[in-house]
Write an enzyme that holds these catalytic residues in place. Structure first.
Site, PDB file in Angstrom:
ATOM      1  N   HIS A   1       0.833  -1.203   0.000  1.00 11.37           N
ATOM      2  CA  HIS A   1       0.000   0.000   0.000  1.00 11.37           C
ATOM      3  C   HIS A   1       0.869   1.256   0.000  1.00 11.37           C
ATOM      4  O   HIS A   1       0.667   2.171  -0.803  1.00 11.37           O
ATOM      5  CB  HIS A   1      -0.927  -0.015   1.218  1.00 11.37           C
ATOM      6  N   GLU A   2       1.853   1.286   0.879  1.00 12.31           N
ATOM      7  CA  GLU A   2       2.712   2.475   0.958  1.00 12.31           C
ATOM      8  C   GLU A   2       3.571   2.613  -0.301  1.00 12.31           C
ATOM      9  O   GLU A   2       3.852   3.714  -0.742  1.00 12.31           O
ATOM     10  CB  GLU A   2       3.599   2.416   2.212  1.00 12.31           C
TER      11      GLU A   2
ATOM     12  N   HIS B   1       1.642   4.485  -2.926  1.00 11.93           N
ATOM     13  CA  HIS B   1       1.802   5.931  -2.739  1.00 11.93           C
ATOM     14  C   HIS B   1       3.164   6.374  -3.275  1.00 11.93           C
ATOM     15  O   HIS B   1       3.290   7.354  -3.983  1.00 11.93           O
ATOM     16  CB  HIS B   1       1.757   6.293  -1.240  1.00 11.93           C
TER      17      HIS B   1
END
Ligand code: ZN
Ligand code: ZN
Length: 158
Positions: free
Chosen positions: A67-68, A71
């Site tokens: 998820h990170e 980003h």
């Protein structure tokens, strides 16, 4: 798992799932409370909630890292890196990352005694820290009987 192992894991996942190297730093941040991790726009670094790993284990941790990294790679490539962006949704889906930085279960969050309601005596200035709200109409200073005034909530950490 320590920061060095975490860094290695993030680099591996980056290559395996995204095919692009992760060139910044990944560290555990003990102060993160309700999010599994965060990507720092300014430094390009990723911080992971250690508690999250302790509670949920490595499988969840990999989800957070992915998820990170969504980003990270989108932002580094000047694409839509926010949760609401289509770029983000597409990339998260294609690498099997959760779309949100999943919060810890409420009970885990509550166990951490970090939030306090603070009251200061208007006479002797003594500061009271309470985990629960105090009705200042009913309770007065235990030392001098002065009126209590609510002051800003203080967080122990973060
Ligand atoms: Zn996120
Ligand atoms: Zn007092």
């Amino acid at each position: 798992m320590d920061d060095i192992q975490l860094q290695k894991l993030v680099e591996e996942i980056s290559m395996q799932s995204f095919g692009i190297p992760f060139k910044h730093q990944a560290t555990f941040n003990k102060r993160l409370r309700t999010t599994g991790g965060r990507y720092l726009l300014q430094s390009g670094n990723i911080e992971i909630n250690k508690k999250y790993f302790d509670v949920h284990g490595e499988k969840e941790l990999i989800g957070i890292i992915k998820h990170e990294l969504c980003h990270y790679h989108l932002h580094q490539n000047k694409k839509g890196y926010q949760h609401k962006d289509q770029d983000f949704k597409n990339l998260a889906k294609s690498v099997g990352a959760p779309r949100y930085c999943t919060p810890l279960p409420e009970s885990e969050v509550r166990k951490q005694p970090t939030m306090y309601h603070c009251y200061r005596c208007s006479k002797c200035r003594f500061l009271y820290k309470r985990k629960k709200r105090v009705n200042t109409n009913r309770y007065v200073c235990g030392k001098c009987g002065g009126r209590l005034i609510k002051v800003d909530v203080v967080e122990n950490s973060f």
